[in-house]
Structure formats: structure tokens, C-alpha cells
Write an enzyme that holds these catalytic residues in place. Structure first.
Site, PDB file in Angstrom:
ATOM      1  N   GLU A  79      11.346 -42.448  36.012  1.00 48.52           N
ATOM      2  CA  GLU A  79      10.114 -41.349  35.592  1.00 48.52           C
ATOM      3  C   GLU A  79       9.405 -42.059  34.482  1.00 48.52           C
ATOM      4  O   GLU A  79       8.267 -42.176  34.171  1.00 48.52           O
ATOM      5  CB  GLU A  79      10.582 -40.148  35.621  1.00 48.52           C
ATOM      6  CG  GLU A  79      10.987 -39.310  36.791  1.00 48.52           C
ATOM      7  CD  GLU A  79      11.590 -37.991  36.538  1.00 48.52           C
ATOM      8  OE1 GLU A  79      11.653 -37.336  37.591  1.00 48.52           O
ATOM      9  OE2 GLU A  79      11.806 -37.616  35.492  1.00 48.52           O
ATOM     10  N   LYS A 138      12.835 -34.031  30.615  1.00 51.52           N
ATOM     11  CA  LYS A 138      12.756 -34.250  31.958  1.00 51.52           C
ATOM     12  C   LYS A 138      14.254 -34.797  32.248  1.00 51.52           C
ATOM     13  O   LYS A 138      14.915 -35.131  31.345  1.00 51.52           O
ATOM     14  CB  LYS A 138      11.667 -35.309  32.360  1.00 51.52           C
ATOM     15  CG  LYS A 138      10.243 -34.801  32.094  1.00 51.52           C
ATOM     16  CD  LYS A 138       9.420 -35.553  32.592  1.00 51.52           C
ATOM     17  CE  LYS A 138       9.508 -36.409  33.738  1.00 51.52           C
ATOM     18  NZ  LYS A 138       9.591 -35.401  35.016  1.00 51.52           N
ATOM     19  N   GLY A 139      14.583 -34.770  33.606  1.00 50.80           N
ATOM     20  CA  GLY A 139      15.760 -35.567  33.916  1.00 50.80           C
ATOM     21  C   GLY A 139      16.585 -34.603  34.474  1.00 50.80           C
ATOM     22  O   GLY A 139      17.877 -34.902  35.059  1.00 50.80           O
ATOM     23  N   GLY A 191      16.609 -33.657  37.569  1.00 52.51           N
ATOM     24  CA  GLY A 191      16.846 -34.110  38.859  1.00 52.51           C
ATOM     25  C   GLY A 191      17.448 -35.534  38.681  1.00 52.51           C
ATOM     26  O   GLY A 191      17.742 -36.422  39.750  1.00 52.51           O
ATOM     27  N   THR A 249       9.452 -36.926  40.492  1.00 46.83           N
ATOM     28  CA  THR A 249      10.794 -36.451  41.327  1.00 46.83           C
ATOM     29  C   THR A 249      11.030 -34.798  41.260  1.00 46.83           C
ATOM     30  O   THR A 249      10.640 -34.375  39.984  1.00 46.83           O
ATOM     31  CB  THR A 249      11.846 -37.131  40.934  1.00 46.83           C
ATOM     32  OG1 THR A 249      11.586 -38.523  41.346  1.00 46.83           O
ATOM     33  CG2 THR A 249      12.954 -36.777  41.603  1.00 46.83           C
ATOM     34  N   ALA A 273       8.321 -31.164  35.010  1.00 44.11           N
ATOM     35  CA  ALA A 273       9.177 -31.185  33.854  1.00 44.11           C
ATOM     36  C   ALA A 273      10.245 -30.117  33.868  1.00 44.11           C
ATOM     37  O   ALA A 273      10.025 -28.997  34.350  1.00 44.11           O
ATOM     38  CB  ALA A 273       8.177 -31.104  32.465  1.00 44.11           C
ATOM     39  N   ASP A 274      11.228 -30.123  33.174  1.00 39.36           N
ATOM     40  CA  ASP A 274      12.077 -29.195  32.837  1.00 39.36           C
ATOM     41  C   ASP A 274      11.479 -28.262  31.674  1.00 39.36           C
ATOM     42  O   ASP A 274      11.793 -26.903  31.858  1.00 39.36           O
ATOM     43  CB  ASP A 274      13.571 -29.632  32.702  1.00 39.36           C
ATOM     44  CG  ASP A 274      14.095 -30.613  33.960  1.00 39.36           C
ATOM     45  OD1 ASP A 274      14.206 -29.806  35.101  1.00 39.36           O
ATOM     46  OD2 ASP A 274      14.256 -31.607  33.689  1.00 39.36           O
TER      47      ASP A 274
END
Ligand code: 5RP
Length: 219
Positions: free
Chosen positions: A104, A95-96, A98, A29, A84-85
Site C-alpha cells: 500500500e 493502515k495495515g 489487513g 485493500t 484506513a484503520d
């Protein structure tokens, strides 16, 4: 000088090299993955379909007539491709951003290989400058926030966001994550936490990294 969007496009294109013929693949995502889905649409005849990590990616895949499978129908996923962030040199990730972290992590857990697609702005020596997202059962939000303060973080409820699973997201600021595997386990053990956005126990196997000097593949 390439823009961040151009770097994202470069890694999205490169990721096609990791898509096996005639397989069902895991699709993540985010904006980098959205570009990957556009590329995947160009070779969709070569795959059976995808398992998706969010309603948003499912809608995009379906718009391109790429078959989307329920994870419960699928026993094996050779590869999972996601952004990934932040990602460190051990390929541990935050991550996360989004809000799709739980699905995920589930899809990543099933996959044989996790291919992370990211631009160089996200490649860091230490995780934590990006606030760590945590998916939480709504009734536990205050309790979980108090526990996160004890761990040295500054939790903030992400306003107006409900996850695909009906939960809330707490973003934790101010963490310097020296031991990602340990912190992931500690946070996951707080009652009411569904998933912590640290992907350290199940890290990426491959990083496709978009740099000004070109796309690099790291393992
Ligand atoms: C979504 C994620 C994304 O992979 C992450 O936020 C990166 O997104 P983008 O490609 O838009 O920078 O974890 O929950």
C-alpha cells in the site's frame, strides 16, 4: 442510524467521482475497498485498469475482468484509492489492519493523489487507539519488538499471518501518537522493519468520510 457497512458502501460509491477517465488507478485493500471494487466493476470500460496493493485485491479485480498491471510497467498513477484503520485531522493514517501496508505504501508513493475512503468511526483526534501494524523480516522479530518497547509500545505478534512479501506483522498497542511523521521515521529506521503502518510522510490528500449526516469530502 446507518450501520458501519452502509457508511462504507456510501464512501465506496462516492469514490467513483475521483476515478479519472482512461487511466490506470491504484487500488488498496480491505473491506471498504472491496465495496469500491464492486462499484468500479460497473464503470470498468472507462478505465485502462488498476495497480493493486495486495494479492486479495488483485484476485477481486481479476474476477471482475479489470486488467491488473504490475507497478513496474506503470510510470504514473493519477490516483490511489484505499481505506484506513484510523485517520486524523491532518489526514495522517494508521493502515495495515489487513497486513497489506508495505505494498500500500509503495503504490501510494507512486500516486499523484491519495484518496482515503473511511467511515466516521475511524476519524480520530489522535492516532494510536488502533494498534499500529509493522511489517518485519521474520529473523528480526524479537529485536524489533524490544526496540518498540523502548518507544513505549506493547508489541504483539499477529498470530498465523504471513504477508504477501513473506514477512510477519507486529501490532503495537498503547501508543499515543502525538508526532506521526517523527514516529514513522523512527520506526522505519529500526533494522528489520520493512514498513511501519503510519502513513504520515505520505498522508492522504483527500478524505471521503462516511458520516451519519452524509458523505463529506475533506482535504
Ligand atoms: C489493509 C488496510 C486497510 O485499508 C485498512 O485495514 C482498512 O480496512 P477496512 O476497510 O476493512 O476497514 O490498511 O492493510
Amino acid at each position: 442510524m446507518l450501520t458501519q457497512d452502509q457508511l462504507k458502501l456510501a464512501v465506496a460509491k462516492k469514490a467513483l467521482e475521483f476515478v479519472p477517465e482512461d487511466a490506470i488507478i491504484g487500488v488498496g485493500t480491505g473491506s471498504t475497498v472491496n465495496l469500491f471494487i464492486e462499484e468500479l466493476a460497473g464503470i470498468k470500460g472507462r478505465i485502462k485498469g488498476a495497480v493493486s496493493s495486495s494479492e486479495a485485491s488483485t484476485a477481486r479485480l481479476k474476477a471482475h475482468h479489470i486488467p491488473v498491471f504490475d507497478l513496474n510497467e506503470v510510470e504514473k498513477l493519477p490516483v490511489y484509492i484505499d481505506g484506513a484503520d484510523e485517520i486524523n485531522h491532518h489526514l495522517h493514517m494508521i493502515k495495515g489492519g489487513g497486513a497489506a501496508l508495505t505494498r500500500e505504501k509503495i503504490v501510494a508513493g507512486v500516486a499523484d493523489e491519495f484518496v482515503c475512503i473511511a467511515d466516521e468511526n475511524k476519524y480520530v483526534a489522535m492516532l494510536g487507539a488502533f494498534p499500529l501494524p509493522i511489517e518485519v523480516i521474520p529473523m528480526a522479530r524479537s529485536y524489533v519488538a524490544r526496540q518498540l518497547v523502548k518507544l513505549g509500545g506493547h508489541p504483539e505478534l499477529r498470530q498465523g499471518v504471513v504477508t504477501d512479501n513473506g514477512n510477519v506483522i507486529i501490532d503495537v498497542h498503547g501508543l499515543q501518537i502525538m508526532k506521526p511523521v517523527e514516529l514513522e521515521e523512527t520506526i522505519n529506521h529500526i533494522a528489520g522493519v520493512v514498513t511501519c503502518g503510519l502513513f504520515a510522510r505520505r498522508r492522504a490528500d483527500v478524505l471521503v468520510l462516511g458520516r451519519q449526516s452524509g458523505v463529506q469530502v475533506l482535504r
